[in-house]
Every structure is written in C-alpha cells, then in structure tokens.
Design a protein around this motif. Structure first.
Motif: not given
Length: 333
Positions: A178-189
């Motif tokens: 949420l705070e680093v990638y804004g929920g918009r990074d495929a790798r993080a999700v």
C-alpha cells in the motif's frame, strides 16, 4: 524499479544536517515538557555516539523524542562508516536497538549505496536464534523496497516458528504494497500472495489476503487465490474470496466462476457474504442476475442479496460509492 513514494520524511533535512556536522549532537536541548527526555551529550557524530544517545532515549516518556532519535540514526546512516554500522548491528542483542540499526543499514541500500546491507538484515531476520531479534529486523524492513531484493524471504518468514515474526512479516507485506507500491506493482502483489499461500498459519494468510490490493495480480497468483477457496479455515476462505473481488479484468471471468461455483456448497455465512461482495465487485450492475440465481440457496442471506441488488441497480460506477450506499441502505432498514 521506479516506485511511487508514499513515505513522509518530515525530519529528513534536520537529520541529514545533524549527520553531516560532527558537533551537532552538542546543540540538542532537552524537551521542555514535564516528561523530559534525557539531553543529548556532546560528541562526534559516530555510530557509538548515536547509539549511546538512543539507549538513553529508551527511558524517555516523550514519544516525539524517541521518534527523533530513530529518524536521526536512519537519516544519518549514509554518512556513518558502514563497517562500524554493520559491526554494531551484528553484535547488538537488544531488539529495540537491533531494529534501529537494521533500519539504518536498509536505509543505505534505499539510498543507492550497498545492496548487500538489506540482505544482511534479511539474513538475521531469517536465522537469528532469538524470535524477538527476528521480529525486530523484520520491522526494520517495513515500508521499504526490501521485497525486491530478498528473494523468497517472506515465504520463509511466514513459516517462522514464532507467531510474532509471522505476523510482522504479514504486516510488512500489506504496508509495503500500500505505502510503497500503491497497490499497483505486480511483483509486490504476487510476493504477498505467494507468502500467504506458503503459510500454514490461517491468521497470517487471512491477514495478508483480507486487505491486499489485487488489481495487478498475475494470472498465476489469481489461480493461487482460487485454490485457497478450498482451504479448511473459514477465515482463509473469507480472505481469499475477498481478494478475488479485486483482480484485474483478464482474471475476472475465472474468479467469478470460481466464486459462484463455491457458493452452493459453502456452509459458512461469513464466507458466503464475502463471495457475494466479490461477485458484486467483479460485475457491478451485470452481477444482478447472478445474485438473483443465488437467492434461494440460503434464505437467511436473502436480505443480503436484496441489498446488493438494490444498490447495484443504481448503476454507480465507483466501488467505494457502492459500498457506502449498501451500508446506508442496511443501516436505514
């Protein structure tokens, strides 16, 4: 990888200045409140000097003062001798101090310096014998890009023998997404979904999936979420059902089919409610016919389906507005 920056650095300029000037610690004054923090003593800006002041700050009743000290160490890290900083981290066994030394090392990597510093922190998070130390080092990596640099670390952390470590890892995954990638990074999700599936702790899996933004999830991770619908834990099934409601357009049809197929045989009202919400989220107004076909399966949930049907027929185009109107409708009844 370019990442959106959501972190606030209110004290950055001050801390960097203090990190650059050797006599700076001499000028700090005690807080003026009755619960005064111990004053900083004069000395050079060194690892040991900063750590001594942070140790004294442990006894302060001022949370603002403690925050200042934590920020000072982290922001000064780029100007401290890296060998001294790493040595201090490796010989420290107070979890509070370990956390802040680890955060300082991670900060060096975040600023484009030594890549191996974050990996050194991750190694201790995985291998230290003390679960308190492991948990502290996990916290030190929170709201950073550590998940990009540490391979399968989170899949291993969620299997840790300590419940505290497992939950700290789950918190990292949620806050990073949420705070680093804004929920918009495929790798993080995908990293979060893989960790959730790897865990045998239902509370950890449910915590990750229940609030995870899945709008960029890959096809493989979407299938993983669908498989978790068969989990024996009710809370995991609720969380997996919820997570499937946010998948991207290419995965919506498969997610909707899995959820609808599960509804008939599911026995838990909580899981069925989560399925209904995700079906609504995946289809908006087009989900109304599907809702109607489900209405007779569980009469106790007919009012829930009626509420969804009424709100979806308003043709609102924003999910947050749909949720708000449904809540208002149910409160008014």
């Amino acid at each position: 990888m370019t990442r959106p920056l959501f972190r606030k650095n209110v004290l950055r300029s001050l801390a960097l200045t203090l990190g650059l000037l050797t006599p700076a610690l001499a000028s700090a004054q005690e807080p003026s409140s009755r619960d005064e923090a111990p004053s900083l003593k004069a000395g050079t800006c060194s690892v040991e000097g900063l750590m001594d002041n942070i140790r004294r700050g442990l006894h302060s009743k001022s949370e603002a003062y403690k925050l200042y000290l934590r920020t000072l160490l982290r922001e000064s890290a780029v100007n401290l001798p890296v060998a001294e900083l790493q040595a201090a981290f490796e010989r420290e066994y107070d979890p509070y101090m370990v956390e802040h030394l680890a955060a300082a090392l991670v900060a060096r990597t975040e600023r484009g310096l030594e890549e191996e510093m974050t990996q050194a922190v991750a190694k201790r998070a995985l291998e230290d014998k003390d679960p308190g130390i492991r948990a502290a080092t996990v916290r030190a990596m929170r709201r950073t890009g550590a998940l990009e640099r540490t391979g399968d670390m989170y899949e291993r952390l969620v299997r840790d023998s300590s419940p505290e470590v497992r939950m700290e890892a789950a918190t990292n995954l949620l806050e990073d997404n949420l705070e680093v990638y804004g929920g918009r990074d495929a790798r993080a999700v995908d990293t979060a979904v893989a960790a959730a599936a790897a865990s045998s702790d239902p509370k950890v899996t449910a915590k990750i999936l229940g609030k995870l933004m899945t709008g960029e999830v890959s096809a493989g991770s979407a299938r993983t979420l669908e498989r978790l619908l068969d989990n024996e834990s009710t809370e995991v099934r609720v969380a997996a059902s919820t997570a499937l409601g946010g998948v991207p357009a290419p995965e919506m049809a498969s997610a909707r089919q899995s959820l609808l197929g599960m509804y008939r045989d599911e026995k838990s009202p909580e899981v069925r409610k989560a399925i209904l919400q995700s079906v609504a989220q995946l289809g908006f107004a087009s989900a109304v016919p599907e809702m109607q076909r489900l209405r007779g399966i569980d009469p106790s949930l007919a009012p829930e389906i009626d509420a969804w049907t009424r709100v979806l027929n308003m043709n609102l185009q924003d999910w947050s507005l749909i949720l708000r109107e449904k809540q208002r409708y149910q409160q008014a009844r």
